[in-house]
Motif scaffolding. Sequence first.
Motif, PDB file in Angstrom:
ATOM      1  N   TYR A  46      71.748-105.498 -10.525  1.00 11.70           N
ATOM      2  CA  TYR A  46      71.359-105.024  -9.199  1.00 11.70           C
ATOM      3  C   TYR A  46      71.635-103.533  -9.026  1.00 11.70           C
ATOM      4  O   TYR A  46      72.463-102.937  -9.708  1.00 11.70           O
ATOM      5  N   LEU A  47      70.880-102.963  -8.076  1.00 16.37           N
ATOM      6  CA  LEU A  47      70.963-101.546  -7.750  1.00 16.37           C
ATOM      7  C   LEU A  47      71.282-101.421  -6.266  1.00 16.37           C
ATOM      8  O   LEU A  47      70.746-102.176  -5.452  1.00 16.37           O
ATOM      9  N   ILE A  48      72.173-100.482  -5.919  1.00 15.95           N
ATOM     10  CA  ILE A  48      72.471-100.198  -4.522  1.00 15.95           C
ATOM     11  C   ILE A  48      71.883 -98.837  -4.174  1.00 15.95           C
ATOM     12  O   ILE A  48      72.152 -97.851  -4.866  1.00 15.95           O
ATOM     13  N   VAL A  49      71.075 -98.784  -3.105  1.00 16.43           N
ATOM     14  CA  VAL A  49      70.478 -97.522  -2.669  1.00 16.43           C
ATOM     15  C   VAL A  49      70.861 -97.309  -1.210  1.00 16.43           C
ATOM     16  O   VAL A  49      70.400 -98.011  -0.316  1.00 16.43           O
ATOM     17  N   ASP A  50      71.727 -96.316  -0.972  1.00 17.35           N
ATOM     18  CA  ASP A  50      72.231 -96.022   0.379  1.00 17.35           C
ATOM     19  C   ASP A  50      72.714 -94.586   0.366  1.00 17.35           C
ATOM     20  O   ASP A  50      73.470 -94.187  -0.522  1.00 17.35           O
ATOM     21  N   ASP A  51      72.302 -93.804   1.355  1.00 13.31           N
ATOM     22  CA  ASP A  51      72.701 -92.393   1.374  1.00 13.31           C
ATOM     23  C   ASP A  51      74.154 -92.191   1.785  1.00 13.31           C
ATOM     24  O   ASP A  51      74.705 -91.105   1.595  1.00 13.31           O
ATOM     25  N   GLU A  52      74.806 -93.240   2.324  1.00 11.28           N
ATOM     26  CA  GLU A  52      76.193 -93.114   2.755  1.00 11.28           C
ATOM     27  C   GLU A  52      77.121 -93.787   1.759  1.00 11.28           C
ATOM     28  O   GLU A  52      76.982 -94.979   1.459  1.00 11.28           O
ATOM     29  N   GLU A  53      78.097 -93.030   1.248  1.00 10.41           N
ATOM     30  CA  GLU A  53      79.017 -93.555   0.241  1.00 10.41           C
ATOM     31  C   GLU A  53      79.810 -94.764   0.731  1.00 10.41           C
ATOM     32  O   GLU A  53      79.978 -95.741  -0.016  1.00 10.41           O
ATOM     33  N   PRO A  54      80.312 -94.766   1.976  1.00 13.37           N
ATOM     34  CA  PRO A  54      81.033 -95.959   2.442  1.00 13.37           C
ATOM     35  C   PRO A  54      80.166 -97.219   2.422  1.00 13.37           C
ATOM     36  O   PRO A  54      80.655 -98.301   2.111  1.00 13.37           O
ATOM     37  N   GLY A  55      78.892 -97.059   2.752  1.00 12.47           N
ATOM     38  CA  GLY A  55      77.989 -98.202   2.718  1.00 12.47           C
ATOM     39  C   GLY A  55      77.836 -98.747   1.310  1.00 12.47           C
ATOM     40  O   GLY A  55      77.828 -99.963   1.094  1.00 12.47           O
ATOM     41  N   ARG A  56      77.704 -97.849   0.344  1.00 13.10           N
ATOM     42  CA  ARG A  56      77.589 -98.282  -1.055  1.00 13.10           C
ATOM     43  C   ARG A  56      78.870 -98.976  -1.511  1.00 13.10           C
ATOM     44  O   ARG A  56      78.827-100.023  -2.163  1.00 13.10           O
ATOM     45  N   ALA A  57      80.001 -98.394  -1.146  1.00 14.54           N
ATOM     46  CA  ALA A  57      81.286 -98.958  -1.564  1.00 14.54           C
ATOM     47  C   ALA A  57      81.505-100.343  -0.960  1.00 14.54           C
ATOM     48  O   ALA A  57      81.956-101.274  -1.643  1.00 14.54           O
ATOM     49  N   ASN A  58      81.192-100.493   0.311  1.00 10.86           N
ATOM     50  CA  ASN A  58      81.368-101.792   0.972  1.00 10.86           C
ATOM     51  C   ASN A  58      80.541-102.875   0.298  1.00 10.86           C
ATOM     52  O   ASN A  58      81.014-103.994   0.066  1.00 10.86           O
ATOM     53  N   LEU A  59      79.304-102.544  -0.017  1.00 11.97           N
ATOM     54  CA  LEU A  59      78.429-103.528  -0.640  1.00 11.97           C
ATOM     55  C   LEU A  59      78.890-103.835  -2.064  1.00 11.97           C
ATOM     56  O   LEU A  59      78.894-105.000  -2.496  1.00 11.97           O
ATOM     57  N   ARG A  60      79.292-102.805  -2.800  1.00  8.41           N
ATOM     58  CA  ARG A  60      79.770-103.011  -4.174  1.00  8.41           C
ATOM     59  C   ARG A  60      80.980-103.934  -4.192  1.00  8.41           C
ATOM     60  O   ARG A  60      81.061-104.866  -5.003  1.00  8.41           O
ATOM     61  N   LEU A  61      81.941-103.687  -3.293  1.00  6.12           N
ATOM     62  CA  LEU A  61      83.148-104.503  -3.251  1.00  6.12           C
ATOM     63  C   LEU A  61      82.842-105.943  -2.831  1.00  6.12           C
ATOM     64  O   LEU A  61      83.428-106.896  -3.353  1.00  6.12           O
ATOM     65  N   ALA A  62      81.912-106.092  -1.901  1.00  2.92           N
ATOM     66  CA  ALA A  62      81.545-107.438  -1.452  1.00  2.92           C
ATOM     67  C   ALA A  62      80.860-108.220  -2.561  1.00  2.92           C
ATOM     68  O   ALA A  62      81.108-109.414  -2.755  1.00  2.92           O
ATOM     69  N   LEU A  63      79.989-107.550  -3.328  1.00  5.90           N
ATOM     70  CA  LEU A  63      79.271-108.230  -4.410  1.00  5.90           C
ATOM     71  C   LEU A  63      80.176-108.536  -5.597  1.00  5.90           C
ATOM     72  O   LEU A  63      79.851-109.392  -6.424  1.00  5.90           O
ATOM     73  N   ALA A  64      81.309-107.851  -5.682  1.00  6.69           N
ATOM     74  CA  ALA A  64      82.254-108.121  -6.770  1.00  6.69           C
ATOM     75  C   ALA A  64      82.812-109.541  -6.683  1.00  6.69           C
ATOM     76  O   ALA A  64      83.304-110.091  -7.682  1.00  6.69           O
ATOM     77  N   ASP A  65      82.732-110.156  -5.514  1.00  3.55           N
ATOM     78  CA  ASP A  65      83.211-111.530  -5.346  1.00  3.55           C
ATOM     79  C   ASP A  65      82.213-112.566  -5.837  1.00  3.55           C
ATOM     80  O   ASP A  65      82.491-113.771  -5.788  1.00  3.55           O
ATOM     81  N   HIS A  66      81.028-112.119  -6.284  1.00  2.00           N
ATOM     82  CA  HIS A  66      79.990-113.052  -6.730  1.00  2.00           C
ATOM     83  C   HIS A  66      79.836-112.951  -8.251  1.00  2.00           C
ATOM     84  O   HIS A  66      79.267-111.977  -8.755  1.00  2.00           O
TER      85      HIS A  66
END
Length: 252
Positions: free
Chosen positions: A5-25
């Motif tokens: 998967y790829l994360i596309v978001d101009d805000e770093e906190p948004g990318r980090a939040n999604l990355r950390l959440a997906l780490a649980d899957h």
Amino acid sequence: MPIRYLIVDDEEPGRANLRLALADHPGWELVAECDGNGAARASLAQHEVDVIFLDVQMPGETGLVLARELSRLREPPLIVFVTAYGAHAVDAFEVHALDYLLKPLDDARLAQAVERAAAMLRQRQREAYGAALRDHAEAGASPYPERIGVRSVGRIEQVIVDEILWMEAAGNYVELHLPARTVLHRITLNRLEALLDPACFLRVHRGAIVRRDQIASLVSGGEGSHKLMLRCGGVVPVSASYVAALKAALQA
């Protein structure tokens, strides 16, 4: 085999939040984090990607621009929009996405999106998903589509609009009644009505729309209730507020 998967978001906190959440899957592998469409295009040119978590509102180009580009691919990555918009605004672009997530992220909704994407990939549905995307991207040539990409549980299929006899709301889905079967479509009835030619379809109830050439007769019941008999044999309830329009259609 991992889901890339790829994360596309101009805000770093948004990318980090999604990355950390997906780490649980388990089984999900991050290919890259991108701060805009340009970086996403570069990553897609270098890597195979199964799913893109795509922000909508970004400086310069919105995520919708990239989504329309991806729709031209035979087997595009599955798109999950990530947006700060309210759910009512998501209808404008819902047809382009496998799913959408509202910011701030909700773990339960993310889990649903993850499972939906995994189910489609297991059933090798990317080509069907691509066909559905192209249908909507090319809809500008005609205001009303000839086919709709029907999204149900882990599957997309193309349904010819002319084959739909009538439809009714069923929770978060719409039941499409075809000549020999019924298909569940994950969309609201109001959103689906906006895609249909009003010269061919008529709303007769807050939860039902019928094809005009299927209208046979209107039957009155007790206490002002009405039922519509269809040529195909279906029976549909009619709301009082739609009776006048239905009578006009019967006399046309």
